[in-house]
Design a protein around this motif. Structure first.
Motif, short mmCIF file in Angstrom:
data_model
loop_
_atom_site.label_atom_id
_atom_site.label_comp_id
_atom_site.label_asym_id
_atom_site.label_seq_id
_atom_site.Cartn_x
_atom_site.Cartn_y
_atom_site.Cartn_z
N GLY A 3 3.55 7.75 -7.75
CA GLY A 3 3.55 6.87 -6.59
C GLY A 3 4.95 6.43 -6.21
O GLY A 3 5.29 6.31 -5.03
N ARG A 4 5.80 6.23 -7.20
CA ARG A 4 7.18 5.80 -6.92
C ARG A 4 7.95 6.88 -6.17
O ARG A 4 8.73 6.57 -5.29
N ASP A 5 7.70 8.15 -6.50
CA ASP A 5 8.36 9.26 -5.79
C ASP A 5 7.92 9.26 -4.33
O ASP A 5 8.73 9.48 -3.43
N VAL A 6 6.64 9.04 -4.10
CA VAL A 6 6.10 9.04 -2.75
C VAL A 6 6.68 7.88 -1.94
O VAL A 6 7.12 8.06 -0.80
N ILE A 7 6.73 6.70 -2.52
CA ILE A 7 7.26 5.54 -1.81
C ILE A 7 8.75 5.72 -1.51
O ILE A 7 9.21 5.44 -0.40
N LEU A 8 9.51 6.23 -2.47
CA LEU A 8 10.93 6.49 -2.21
C LEU A 8 11.07 7.53 -1.09
O LEU A 8 11.95 7.39 -0.22
N THR A 17 7.74 -1.71 6.15
CA THR A 17 6.91 -2.75 5.53
C THR A 17 5.87 -2.08 4.64
O THR A 17 5.63 -0.87 4.75
N GLY A 18 5.20 -2.87 3.82
CA GLY A 18 4.11 -2.33 3.01
C GLY A 18 3.00 -1.78 3.89
O GLY A 18 2.39 -0.76 3.57
N TYR A 19 2.74 -2.44 5.01
CA TYR A 19 1.73 -1.97 5.95
C TYR A 19 2.09 -0.59 6.49
O TYR A 19 1.24 0.29 6.58
N GLU A 20 3.36 -0.39 6.85
CA GLU A 20 3.80 0.90 7.37
C GLU A 20 3.72 1.99 6.29
O GLU A 20 3.35 3.13 6.58
N ILE A 21 4.06 1.63 5.06
CA ILE A 21 3.95 2.58 3.94
C ILE A 21 2.50 3.00 3.77
O ILE A 21 2.19 4.18 3.64
N ASN A 22 1.58 2.03 3.81
CA ASN A 22 0.16 2.34 3.67
C ASN A 22 -0.32 3.23 4.82
O ASN A 22 -1.11 4.16 4.60
N ASP A 23 0.15 2.97 6.02
CA ASP A 23 -0.24 3.78 7.17
C ASP A 23 0.16 5.24 6.96
O ASP A 23 -0.62 6.15 7.24
N ILE A 24 1.35 5.47 6.45
CA ILE A 24 1.81 6.83 6.17
C ILE A 24 0.96 7.46 5.06
O ILE A 24 0.56 8.62 5.15
N LEU A 25 0.68 6.70 4.01
CA LEU A 25 -0.16 7.21 2.91
C LEU A 25 -1.54 7.62 3.41
O LEU A 25 -2.05 8.68 3.04
N GLY A 38 -3.55 -0.47 -3.10
CA GLY A 38 -3.32 -1.31 -4.28
C GLY A 38 -2.13 -0.89 -5.13
O GLY A 38 -1.65 -1.68 -5.94
N MET A 39 -1.63 0.32 -4.97
CA MET A 39 -0.48 0.76 -5.77
C MET A 39 0.85 0.45 -5.10
O MET A 39 1.89 0.48 -5.74
N ILE A 40 0.83 0.15 -3.81
CA ILE A 40 2.07 0.01 -3.05
C ILE A 40 2.92 -1.15 -3.56
O ILE A 40 4.08 -0.97 -3.93
N TYR A 41 2.38 -2.36 -3.55
CA TYR A 41 3.20 -3.53 -3.87
C TYR A 41 3.65 -3.60 -5.33
O TYR A 41 4.80 -3.93 -5.59
N PRO A 42 2.78 -3.25 -6.29
CA PRO A 42 3.28 -3.21 -7.66
C PRO A 42 4.42 -2.19 -7.83
O PRO A 42 5.40 -2.45 -8.55
N THR A 43 4.30 -1.05 -7.17
CA THR A 43 5.34 -0.02 -7.26
C THR A 43 6.61 -0.51 -6.60
O THR A 43 7.71 -0.34 -7.15
N LEU A 44 6.49 -1.11 -5.42
CA LEU A 44 7.68 -1.65 -4.73
C LEU A 44 8.36 -2.72 -5.58
O LEU A 44 9.59 -2.76 -5.66
#
Length: 173
Positions: A3-8, A17-25, A38-44
């Motif tokens: 998940g960290r690779d994906v977010i980076l 924003t977290g919302y924009e990251i989720n939209d892309i996911l 649920g994985m976005i904010y802990p990873t961020l």
């Protein structure tokens, strides 16, 4: 892929924003990565603690404050290492295929036909969604490499639909 690779990767071109990251996911890469909100904010939070992303809080009136995340040089280096690393064996999971594989003695012919028809509909809906999204992404400036990933997803879904229709015809004859 973690998940960290994906977010980076999502943050590589611009802060989000977290919302924009989720939209892309959920909309742009859901056909090849199964990420959850649920994985976005802990990873961020972990990436921020490690100095790989930084957070800017934007104060908003009449709304909750907005956190905008951006990748740091340390984060870019981790992303580069991931992108240059050896490919890992892909993991494919399908509840549909598990039911067929183990269903010989349990599923009636009619139930198998229903399962296949349902899977065809799911894949056709995914094709429509991906085609529609592609048009939108092209207007926003999708890269050639990103077009390849979308094309890969479309080719896979179309091949599955064609194959399942052939098998359905055999079962119904």
């Amino acid at each position: 892929m973690k998940g960290r690779d994906v977010i980076l990767g999502i943050l590589r071109n611009k802060p989000r924003t977290g919302y924009e990251i989720n939209d892309i996911l959920q909309n742009q890469i859901s056909y090849f990565y199964d990420g959850t909100y649920g994985m976005i904010y802990p990873t961020l939070k972990k990436l921020e603690k490690e100095g790989k992303v930084k957070k800017e809080t934007v104060i908003q009136e009449d709304k909750p404050n907005k956190n905008i995340f951006s990748i740091t040089d340390k984060g870019r280096e981790e992303l580069r290492k991931y992108l240059e690393s050896d490919k890992v064996e892909e993991v494919f999971k399908s509840d549909f295929l598990m039911k067929l594989f183990f269903g010989d003695d349990y599923l009636s012919k009619q139930k198998v036909i229903e399962l296949i028809k349902s899977e065809i509909k799911v894949k056709e809906d995914q094709i429509k969604r991906l085609e529609s999204s592609l048009e939108h992404w092209e207007l926003q400036g999708i890269s050639n490499l990103q077009k390849i990933t979308v094309g890969y997803g479309l080719a896979e879904y179309r091949a599955v639909v064609e194959y399942l229709k052939e098998q359905l015809k055999k079962l119904e004859d």
